[in-house]
Every structure is written in structure tokens, then in C-alpha cells.
Enzyme design. Structure first.
Site, PDB file in Angstrom:
ATOM      1  N   THR A 154       0.849  -1.195   0.000  1.00 19.17           N
ATOM      2  CA  THR A 154       0.000   0.000   0.000  1.00 19.17           C
ATOM      3  C   THR A 154       0.886   1.247   0.000  1.00 19.17           C
ATOM      4  O   THR A 154       2.028   1.182   0.440  1.00 19.17           O
ATOM      5  CB  THR A 154      -0.847  -0.057   1.293  1.00 19.17           C
ATOM      6  OG1 THR A 154      -1.775  -1.109   1.144  1.00 19.17           O
ATOM      7  CG2 THR A 154      -1.564   1.230   1.621  1.00 19.17           C
ATOM      8  N   ARG A 182     -14.492  -7.401   0.714  1.00 15.49           N
ATOM      9  CA  ARG A 182     -13.696  -7.113   1.915  1.00 15.49           C
ATOM     10  C   ARG A 182     -13.290  -5.623   1.927  1.00 15.49           C
ATOM     11  O   ARG A 182     -12.958  -5.053   0.898  1.00 15.49           O
ATOM     12  CB  ARG A 182     -12.444  -7.993   1.890  1.00 15.49           C
ATOM     13  CG  ARG A 182     -11.517  -7.806   3.084  1.00 15.49           C
ATOM     14  CD  ARG A 182     -10.174  -7.278   2.655  1.00 15.49           C
ATOM     15  NE  ARG A 182      -9.292  -7.040   3.783  1.00 15.49           N
ATOM     16  CZ  ARG A 182      -8.236  -6.256   3.716  1.00 15.49           C
ATOM     17  NH1 ARG A 182      -7.908  -5.664   2.588  1.00 15.49           N
ATOM     18  NH2 ARG A 182      -7.493  -6.062   4.770  1.00 15.49           N
ATOM     19  N   VAL A 183     -13.365  -5.021   3.096  1.00 19.12           N
ATOM     20  CA  VAL A 183     -13.043  -3.592   3.199  1.00 19.12           C
ATOM     21  C   VAL A 183     -11.659  -3.419   3.832  1.00 19.12           C
ATOM     22  O   VAL A 183     -11.388  -3.939   4.915  1.00 19.12           O
ATOM     23  CB  VAL A 183     -14.120  -2.854   4.026  1.00 19.12           C
ATOM     24  CG1 VAL A 183     -13.728  -1.401   4.262  1.00 19.12           C
ATOM     25  CG2 VAL A 183     -15.469  -2.924   3.296  1.00 19.12           C
ATOM     26  N   GLY A 204      -0.267  -2.405   6.156  1.00 19.26           N
ATOM     27  CA  GLY A 204      -0.229  -3.652   6.916  1.00 19.26           C
ATOM     28  C   GLY A 204      -1.523  -4.413   6.740  1.00 19.26           C
ATOM     29  O   GLY A 204      -2.232  -4.218   5.757  1.00 19.26           O
ATOM     30  N   GLY A 206      -5.117  -4.925   7.116  1.00 14.93           N
ATOM     31  CA  GLY A 206      -6.217  -4.002   7.393  1.00 14.93           C
ATOM     32  C   GLY A 206      -7.016  -4.373   8.625  1.00 14.93           C
ATOM     33  O   GLY A 206      -7.396  -3.506   9.422  1.00 14.93           O
TER      34      GLY A 206
HETATM   35  N1  ASP Z   1      -3.653  -2.245   4.506  1.00 12.04           N
HETATM   36  C1  ASP Z   1      -3.944  -2.877   3.250  1.00 12.04           C
HETATM   37  C2  ASP Z   1      -5.184  -3.697   3.401  1.00 12.04           C
HETATM   38  O1  ASP Z   1      -5.397  -4.341   4.315  1.00 12.04           O
HETATM   39  C3  ASP Z   1      -2.849  -3.739   2.717  1.00 12.04           C
HETATM   40  C4  ASP Z   1      -1.450  -3.208   2.835  1.00 12.04           C
HETATM   41  O2  ASP Z   1      -1.202  -2.231   3.494  1.00 12.04           O
HETATM   42  O3  ASP Z   1      -0.532  -3.805   2.231  1.00 12.04           O
HETATM   43  O4  ASP Z   1      -5.972  -3.774   2.576  1.00 12.04           O
END
Ligand code: ASP
Length: 280
Positions: A154, A182-183, A204, A206
Site C-alpha cells: 500500500t 472485503r473492506v 499492513g 487491514g
Molecule cells: N492495509 C492494506 C489492506 O489491508 C494492505 C497493505 O497495506 O498492504 O488492505
């Protein structure tokens, strides 16, 4: 003036040294562009601009290069928060746009500022955003191999401008292989939050970030008198009972910048008003 950007988690075990170097170079180039932009733009405009550049780079899991969900589709989420007005806007599970962060920006002027799924897609279409596939060959190969691409990451940005205003922006292609619908945390106040005291963007898992309310919690603690570092340390310590997986970047109104990760390693770059630094 301060700028921090992140490109999500990087996995030493599943990604090459070459990718690491490419990500470091990409972050520094984007930081340089964002610094120039910040000279005559606000914190909010700069956070959006930097995040759009990160979305445009297929090395990162946002915009172009987003991960593919379990049904073979890409659904992206992005949000912005303006510390001054304390307005948050975002899109959840949007499809077929190049830069979800620009749709979040457009929503800032609406009464209904967070849209999800088909409503978000329809809104983008009606607002003149061209239909654009953000799928790359690399992500498609990983999907076919059913290999979750750990560490693609992300993206996010937090900014303090010369007028002392703060903003946060975050954009994601999600976890990869998730159940449709999924959110992610990225377009929630757990993953992206700012007020007049502090701005935070997270990456990270979510579910872990939402369980902790991470971005909001750090910002609230700074508002209530903790230093940025204390607020990060305390909030990250609260991930420990469930081994929460998260990273975050933050800036406070007095110019402190800080970042932390619960597990190795997030890729970050920062401008502290004097010099650039890149970390991973
Ligand atoms: N935070 C994002 C999610 O859960 C994924 C990520 O940060 O890599 O969708």
C-alpha cells in the site's frame, strides 16, 4: 515543511535486492517531485499528488500494480484527510480507474464523501474519470500461480506545509486474494487520519489496523499531549496482544516526523525540512 511517503511492506524473503533498490529509487524520485510541488501547494494537494505518483508506479500495490482479489478482479481503496477542515473522503473497492486518490479528492467537495463498490465506480464514471485497467502482467502471473505477492505494499503520504497545515493520503490494492467485498483499512479513519495537530497513514493487515484504530489513535494521543514518538510507541504496543501487523508514518504540527513498523519492513522516505532520507 515536512513530507513522509511509504510504499508498504517489503518482504526480504520473497522480493529481490533489485526490487528493493528500485523501490528506494522510486521513493526518492517521488519525494523530490513532492518537495517541489509543496513549495506552492497545500499539504492536502501535495499528499494527493505524491500518492498519485505512487499509484502510477507498478512497483507498489495501489493504482497500477494493484493486487488481484480471489475472483480475479482488482478493487482499490483510497482516502484523503485534510487536517485543517478535518474532512475525510474516500473510495472503497473502486474498479477501473487509474488513480483512486483523485476520485477521493473529487468526493471532498460532495456532501456524501465516502463511496463504496458500484456506487464509487458509477460516481467516477459520471465524473469523467476514464475507464482504465490497473492490472499488470506481474500481478496477473502471481494470481495465476496463486501466489500472494507479499510486500508489494500500500502507499501513503503525510505532509506539513509552510502554513502549518497537515494532511494524509493513503491508497491500496488491498491484501490480494481477498473475498470480494472485503473492506481495507486504507479508506477508513483507522488507516488514514489527520487533524490540526497530526497526520498519519498506515499500511499492513487491514483487519489488525482497524482492530487497533491505529491512525486515529495516534492522532488523538498527540492532540491530547503526547509527543508523536510516544503516541506511536503506545499505539503500536497495543498491537502486541494479537500480534497485529502494521506500519505507519506520521507528522505533527511542530514538525516532528516518525514512523514505526510492527514487523520488518516498510519502505519509507522522508523530507524533514532539510534533507531526504530513505529507509527499509
Ligand atoms: N492495509 C492494506 C489492506 O489491508 C494492505 C497493505 O497495506 O498492504 O488492505
Amino acid at each position: 515543511m515536512r513530507i513522509l511517503i511509504h510504499g508498504g511492506f517489503f518482504s526480504e524473503s520473497s522480493q529481490s535486492i533489485e526490487t528493493k533498490t528500485q523501490k528506494q529509487q522510486a521513493l526518492i524520485q517521488i519525494l523530490e517531485k513532492a518537495k517541489l510541488y509543496l513549495a506552492d501547494h497545500s499539504a492536502l494537494q501535495t499528499a494527493i499528488y505524491a500518492t498519485s505518483l505512487l499509484e502510477d508506479d507498478p512497483l507498489f500495490n495501489a493504482g497500477i500494480g494493484s493486487q488481484i482479489q480471489s475472483d480475479g478482479k482488482i478493487r482499490m481503496s483510497a482516502a484523503i484527510m485534510d487536517g485543517e477542515s478535518q474532512k475525510f473522503s474516500g473510495v472503497i473497492n473502486i474498479e477501473d480507474v487509474r488513480n483512486p486518490i483523485f476520485v477521493a479528492q473529487k468526493l471532498m467537495d460532495e456532501e456524501d464523501r465516502v463511496l463504496g463498490g458500484s456506487g464509487a465506480c458509477q460516481y467516477a464514471k459520471l465524473s469523467g474519470f476514464d475507464s482504465f485497467s490497473t492490472q499488470t502482467e506481474e500481478r496477473q502471473k502471481e494470481f495465476i500461480a496463486k501466489k500472494q505477492s507479499k510486500g508489494t505494499g500500500t502507499v501513503g503520504c503525510v505532509v506539513l506545509d509552510k502554513e502549518g497545515k497537515l494532511a494524509a493520503a493513503t491508497s491500496t490494492g488491498g491484501k490480494g486474494f481477498e473475498i470480494p467485498g472485503r473492506v481495507s483499512d486504507s479508506a477508513t479513519i483507522a488507516g488514514n487520519f489527520a487533524n490540526e495537530n497530526c497526520a498519519v497513514s498506515c499500511t499492513g493487515v487491514g483487519e489488525d489496523i482497524v482492530s487497533n484504530g491505529l491512525a486515529t489513535k495516534i492522532v488523538t494521543r498527540v492532540t491530547d499531549g503526547m509527543t508523536l514518538k510516544q503516541a506511536f510507541k503506545k499505539s503500536f504496543s497495543e498491537l502486541l496482544p494479537y500480534d497485529g501487523f502494521a506500519g505507519a508514518i506520521g507528522v505533527s504540527k511542530n514538525g516532528d516526523v516518525f514512523f514505526l513498523e510492527s514487523h520488518p519492513k516498510v519502505v519509507y522516505a522522508s523530507y524533514n525540512g532539510l534533507e531526504n532520507a530513505v529507509f527499509m
